[in-house]
Design an enzyme around this catalytic site. Sequence first.
Site, short mmCIF file in Angstrom:
data_model
loop_
_atom_site.label_atom_id
_atom_site.label_comp_id
_atom_site.label_asym_id
_atom_site.label_seq_id
_atom_site.Cartn_x
_atom_site.Cartn_y
_atom_site.Cartn_z
N ASP A 132 93.42 19.52 73.56
CA ASP A 132 93.98 20.51 74.41
C ASP A 132 93.32 20.55 75.83
O ASP A 132 92.31 20.86 76.39
CB ASP A 132 94.54 21.70 74.15
CG ASP A 132 95.39 22.18 75.22
OD1 ASP A 132 96.51 21.46 75.61
OD2 ASP A 132 96.04 23.62 74.94
N TYR A 134 93.13 21.84 80.95
CA TYR A 134 93.81 23.24 81.21
C TYR A 134 93.97 22.45 82.62
O TYR A 134 93.89 22.95 83.67
CB TYR A 134 92.70 23.62 80.73
CG TYR A 134 92.52 24.95 81.22
CD1 TYR A 134 94.23 26.27 80.76
CD2 TYR A 134 91.68 25.95 82.20
CE1 TYR A 134 94.11 27.71 80.61
CE2 TYR A 134 92.47 27.57 82.41
CZ TYR A 134 93.50 28.03 82.26
OH TYR A 134 93.33 29.37 82.50
N HIS A 139 98.89 27.87 86.21
CA HIS A 139 98.91 28.54 85.55
C HIS A 139 97.03 29.15 85.01
O HIS A 139 96.85 30.39 84.53
CB HIS A 139 99.09 27.52 83.99
CG HIS A 139 98.76 28.61 82.44
ND1 HIS A 139 99.18 29.63 82.19
CD2 HIS A 139 97.77 28.49 81.67
CE1 HIS A 139 98.68 29.86 80.81
NE2 HIS A 139 97.33 29.21 80.72
N ARG A 148 89.77 38.02 86.24
CA ARG A 148 89.50 38.18 87.53
C ARG A 148 89.73 37.79 88.89
O ARG A 148 89.67 37.09 89.95
CB ARG A 148 88.16 36.41 87.67
CG ARG A 148 86.92 36.48 86.26
CD ARG A 148 86.66 35.16 86.59
NE ARG A 148 87.20 34.53 86.36
CZ ARG A 148 88.33 33.52 85.20
NH1 ARG A 148 87.30 34.42 83.64
NH2 ARG A 148 88.97 32.58 85.26
N GLU A 206 103.83 22.06 77.62
CA GLU A 206 103.01 21.59 77.77
C GLU A 206 103.59 20.24 77.65
O GLU A 206 104.22 20.14 77.21
CB GLU A 206 101.93 21.42 77.06
CG GLU A 206 100.93 22.47 77.16
CD GLU A 206 99.45 22.79 76.26
OE1 GLU A 206 99.22 21.62 76.37
OE2 GLU A 206 99.11 23.93 75.98
N ASP A 238 102.05 24.62 72.84
CA ASP A 238 100.64 24.95 71.87
C ASP A 238 100.51 26.84 71.75
O ASP A 238 100.12 27.08 72.87
CB ASP A 238 99.92 24.28 72.61
CG ASP A 238 98.04 24.64 71.94
OD1 ASP A 238 98.45 24.11 70.67
OD2 ASP A 238 97.32 24.85 72.50
N TYR A 249 87.37 34.32 71.96
CA TYR A 249 86.95 32.98 72.45
C TYR A 249 85.80 32.61 72.80
O TYR A 249 85.56 31.70 73.42
CB TYR A 249 88.04 32.25 73.56
CG TYR A 249 87.61 33.74 74.97
CD1 TYR A 249 86.88 32.79 76.41
CD2 TYR A 249 87.71 34.82 75.18
CE1 TYR A 249 86.97 33.07 77.11
CE2 TYR A 249 87.91 35.19 76.69
CZ TYR A 249 87.69 34.24 77.22
OH TYR A 249 87.14 35.12 78.67
N LYS A 258 94.82 29.71 68.37
CA LYS A 258 95.48 28.58 68.72
C LYS A 258 95.95 26.98 67.56
O LYS A 258 96.41 26.70 67.81
CB LYS A 258 94.09 27.58 69.83
CG LYS A 258 94.15 28.30 70.84
CD LYS A 258 94.69 28.67 71.62
CE LYS A 258 95.33 27.73 72.38
NZ LYS A 258 96.46 27.13 73.87
#
Length: 434
Positions: A132, A134, A139, A148, A206, A238, A249, A258
């Site tokens: 997978d 990113y 997103h 952040r 996705e 997903d 994580y 996941k």
Amino acid sequence: MTVMIDETHDPARGSWVKGADGHGNFPVQNLPLGIFDAGDGERRPGVAIGDHVLDLRAASAAGLLPDNVAGVLAEASLNRLFALPADVRLALRHSLSALLSEPGHREAVTPLLHRAASCTLHLPFAIGDYTDFYVGIHHANNIGRQFRPDNPLLPNYKHVPIGYHGRASSIRPSGVPVVRPNGQRKPPDADAPTFGPSRRLDYELELGVWIGTGNALGEPIPIGRARDHVAGLSLLNDWSARDLQAWEYQPLGPFLAKNFQSTISPWVVTAEALAPFRIAQPPRPEGDPRPLPYLWDDADQREGALAIELEVRIATRAMREAGLASERLSIGPASNMYWTIAQIVAHHSSNGCDLNPGDLLGTGTISAPGDDGYGSLMEISRGGARPFVLSNGEERSFLEDGDEVLLSARARADRAVTIGFGPCRATILPAREA
């Protein structure tokens, strides 16, 4: 082999199969491939045409298809078919287009058609590996901004396609319910984690990229030939347990949050069918770094993106019981990808990793810049801080038991017939005791 637009894409080409012309997903210009059974439990390859499925194994046995695909059409997966050279697969597409558009074939082919509503669709491939990525930059910005605010993207994002290896064994076709996962979760204000059902279950919109011809271990795929290794695309949801993910994580990335299930649309829209919908990759914002040479190809920048419209809808249990239609959550273009499909294939193999027929690559969540195109509830509800209200008065921050999520996609372009991907849907079931 560069995929070209040819007579199989001709907007004037029609089909003698009732209901295929003007079909929202599967006109004769599409011809997606999948694995089905017709209620007899025998899994075999098929092609979608309108509201029917053509049995390819039976068509081959009847001498209607090229001899050099007879062996692979005897399989219960598409792995060997998509491992064939691209010119062989293209010849099969031409044969199917002729069978389903030329009236002279009607008598021979009609007995080999099954009503799609009477068929069960299965995973199209025996999936060896799942990765997978990113690559949906909006997103990545939206999620990063929640943690952040002043620096949502980490420094490596614009230099390297970020990805992680997922779990192939828990991928399921559209229609298979999702059991809410259990796991450890620790809210920021808690002293210690607890174990139980996820309270922040989410979907992710996705595209799934299917690998056709692979590469040998130790031999990277050059960016200029990466598209030759892509068999086609499906939709991919997903599913993500955001509360489990937030706790587990670091430092190694996604795990139980996941791997409990991912849902795909079971029809593979082939690279050949998508030829008319290739568009230029959106230019990078001024000041962004130019990718390193192994990730840059001028031809890929000219036509490495796809004119595909993606949509997410929800149907809660209360909506279904009241006979209400599903409600749209988001809609937006697949071109909201910072990296192209060719770039993620090239990067995946750049260290010599071997990709094999039937491997699945997820693009990562594809979101648009605005609220109406967000590809996850984490974005829509601002991490749960801003619940949204559905038309029937129900509120949602994350998914509840009984909710059904429906993904859909259409490829649209001038002077081309619109084609679709078929359903990618699943309903959330309650967690089971661990």
